[in-house]
Design a protein around this motif. Structure first.
Motif, PDB file in Angstrom:
ATOM      1  N   ALA A  72      -3.735   0.202   3.833  1.00 16.35           N
ATOM      2  CA  ALA A  72      -4.754   0.825   4.264  1.00 16.35           C
ATOM      3  C   ALA A  72      -5.180   0.495   5.373  1.00 16.35           C
ATOM      4  CB  ALA A  72      -5.566   0.720   2.983  1.00 16.35           C
ATOM      5  N   VAL A  73      -5.453  -1.178   5.671  1.00 17.82           N
ATOM      6  CA  VAL A  73      -5.842  -1.594   6.986  1.00 17.82           C
ATOM      7  C   VAL A  73      -5.210  -1.143   8.057  1.00 17.82           C
ATOM      8  CG1 VAL A  73      -5.913  -3.883   8.158  1.00 17.82           C
ATOM      9  CG2 VAL A  73      -6.916  -3.619   5.880  1.00 17.82           C
ATOM     10  N   ALA A  74      -3.615  -1.076   7.841  1.00 15.77           N
ATOM     11  CA  ALA A  74      -2.824  -0.492   8.937  1.00 15.77           C
ATOM     12  C   ALA A  74      -2.969   0.794   9.279  1.00 15.77           C
ATOM     13  CB  ALA A  74      -1.251  -0.784   8.659  1.00 15.77           C
ATOM     14  N   PHE A  75      -3.196   1.757   8.077  1.00 13.73           N
ATOM     15  CA  PHE A  75      -3.648   2.847   8.236  1.00 13.73           C
ATOM     16  C   PHE A  75      -4.922   3.343   9.115  1.00 13.73           C
ATOM     17  CE2 PHE A  75      -1.334   4.857   4.363  1.00 13.73           C
ATOM     18  CZ  PHE A  75      -0.377   5.001   5.042  1.00 13.73           C
ATOM     19  N   HIS A  76      -5.895   2.550   8.993  1.00 13.00           N
ATOM     20  CA  HIS A  76      -7.022   2.707   9.868  1.00 13.00           C
ATOM     21  C   HIS A  76      -7.057   2.356  11.203  1.00 13.00           C
ATOM     22  CE1 HIS A  76     -10.000   3.418   6.601  1.00 13.00           C
ATOM     23  NE2 HIS A  76      -9.616   2.453   5.932  1.00 13.00           N
ATOM     24  N   ALA A  77      -5.885   1.760  11.535  1.00 17.52           N
ATOM     25  CA  ALA A  77      -5.570   1.302  12.938  1.00 17.52           C
ATOM     26  C   ALA A  77      -4.552   2.366  13.366  1.00 17.52           C
ATOM     27  CB  ALA A  77      -5.141  -0.205  13.108  1.00 17.52           C
ATOM     28  N   ARG A  78      -4.338   3.200  12.692  1.00 22.90           N
ATOM     29  CA  ARG A  78      -3.228   4.286  13.062  1.00 22.90           C
ATOM     30  C   ARG A  78      -1.852   3.776  13.057  1.00 22.90           C
ATOM     31  NH1 ARG A  78      -4.148   7.831  18.425  1.00 22.90           N
ATOM     32  NH2 ARG A  78      -2.845   5.758  19.192  1.00 22.90           N
ATOM     33  N   MET A  79      -1.576   2.805  12.290  1.00 22.15           N
ATOM     34  CA  MET A  79      -0.272   2.341  11.981  1.00 22.15           C
ATOM     35  C   MET A  79       0.334   2.303  10.511  1.00 22.15           C
ATOM     36  SD  MET A  79      -0.156  -0.942  14.261  1.00 22.15           S
ATOM     37  CE  MET A  79      -1.740  -2.053  13.591  1.00 22.15           C
ATOM     38  N   PHE A  80       1.692   2.470  10.481  1.00 23.71           N
ATOM     39  CA  PHE A  80       2.146   2.811   9.142  1.00 23.71           C
ATOM     40  C   PHE A  80       3.182   1.511   8.910  1.00 23.71           C
ATOM     41  CE2 PHE A  80       3.685   6.710   6.757  1.00 23.71           C
ATOM     42  CZ  PHE A  80       3.811   5.852   5.522  1.00 23.71           C
ATOM     43  N   ASN A  81       2.415   0.764   8.168  1.00 23.35           N
ATOM     44  CA  ASN A  81       3.219  -0.719   8.122  1.00 23.35           C
ATOM     45  C   ASN A  81       3.917  -0.571   6.594  1.00 23.35           C
ATOM     46  OD1 ASN A  81       3.834  -3.213   7.439  1.00 23.35           O
ATOM     47  ND2 ASN A  81       2.081  -4.038   6.856  1.00 23.35           N
TER      48      ASN A  81
END
Length: 364
Positions: A72-81
């Motif tokens: 979720a944190v990565a999603f908020h920065a537009r990244m797919f971890n």
């Protein structure tokens, strides 16, 4: 003006997506000759009908909370971890080092140290993909999934050649000392008169996971850094115009994401197995993606979605044990949930948006 109320986006769409996935799952169960109603009853009874079932459901859910928050944190920065699996593996290595090679006087102090070590190791494993994304433009999906395989190979080497006790054939570390064993929910709830199953693996890590949900919520919505992460995720051009550094946000968000994934190890390594074994993550890093998608990248949504997937895991184990339904069917159900909450989100969203727009026009 939003096309639909916030509650509809956060609650109604996931519920409809889940209902559609349940209907298709029932058809699959019918196709293999089983009764869907009996299957659902067995899943509910096995996962929620006893404190033993709840203990396993909450144990799995704890893992999924950590990895879901990481994604979720990565999603908020537009990244797919997609590297949560590898980051959790390395987090387990950090926990094992802390628990095996330091003589702790009490589990509480060991837990704090294990949290710090697991977060550091998980963040370190996310740092290289983060740097490659920020500085070299290497896609985060490719690098993180490659690092999962590297983490698995590295952990295999460490367990077989470095940390395996002499004379043991099992690729695992020695068991941790009793002073670092985490209290189970049975031990936590017994003083207040609640008789929880002694055999269930759920432990105090659940409370750490819930605390992590609050911390991530405060970080994303109540801090300047969280605002910068969300702003960058919404529009990189606007964020740069406002003076937000894409390199800094990319690296910081991935470090936080990796730390949260690594933190999962306090549950499965320190809390349940009480040693580090191969494949201790059991796919929880990948399930975290589905949890974050279904939870709309909000910590409360992640919490609820983690409980759901914990239920599916434990309920699926009961199905495989007592019926002819294969364990892999639960993977099919999980895939359907991911399909409707992720890839087919617009199939549910678009009709609802049209419905709310027509209701709004009709009321004016």
């Amino acid at each position: 003006m939003d096309k639909m109320p916030k509650w509809a986006d956060v609650v109604l769409i996931p519920l409809i997506s889940l209902l559609l996935a349940a209907i298709l799952s029932a058809l699959v169960i019918l196709a293999i000759g089983e009764n869907p109603a009996e299957a659902v009853n067995l899943m509910v009874t096995g996962a929620l009908g006893s404190t033993y079932g709840w203990g396993y459901t909450l144990y799995y859910a704890t893992n999924f909370m950590f990895t879901g928050l990481a994604v979720a944190v990565a999603f908020h920065a537009r990244m797919f971890n997609i590297g949560g699996e590898g980051q959790a593996m390395l987090g387990g290595l950090g926990v094992a080092i802390v628990c095996l090679y330091v003589d702790w006087p009490h589990w509480s102090i060991a837990l704090l140290a294990a949290c710090a070590a697991s977060m550091m190791f998980g963040a370190a494993w996310a740092a290289i993909p983060a740097y490659l994304q920020a500085k070299r433009g290497s896609h985060i999906v490719i690098t993180t999934i490659m690092f999962n395989f590297i983490a698995a190979a590295f952990l295999n080497y460490m367990l077989v050649n470095v940390m395996r006790p002499e004379g043991s054939m099992d690729p695992a570390t020695a068991r941790f000392s009793e002073t670092v064993h985490l209290p189970t929910l049975h031990e936590l709830l017994a003083p207040i008169g609640i008789n929880f199953s002694k055999a269930a693996p759920a432990n105090i890590s659940l409370l750490v996971a819930i605390l992590a949900c609050f911390v991530v919520w405060a970080l994303i919505w109540r801090t300047r850094l969280g605002y910068e992460i969300r702003s960058y995720g919404k529009t990189e051009t606007g964020a740069v115009y406002a003076g937000i550094s894409p390199v800094r946000i990319t690296i910081v968000a991935m470090l936080i994401s990796g730390a949260l994934a690594g933190l999962m190890a306090i549950n499965n390594v320190m809390g349940e197995a009480e040693r580090l074994v191969l494949n201790s993550t059991e796919g929880a890093g990948f399930i975290g993606i589905a949890v974050a998608l279904m939870g709309r990248s909000h910590p409360f949504g992640v919490f609820l979605a983690a409980i759901l997937f914990g239920f599916l895991y434990q309920g699926g184990a009961e199905l495989a044990l007592w019926t002819s339904i294969p364990r892999e069917l639960i993977v099919v159900i999980q895939a359907l949930v991911i399909l409707f909450t992720g890839a087919l989100d617009n199939m549910v969203r678009t009709p609802l948006e049209k419905l709310f727009l027509s209701l709004r026009k009709g009321s004016t």
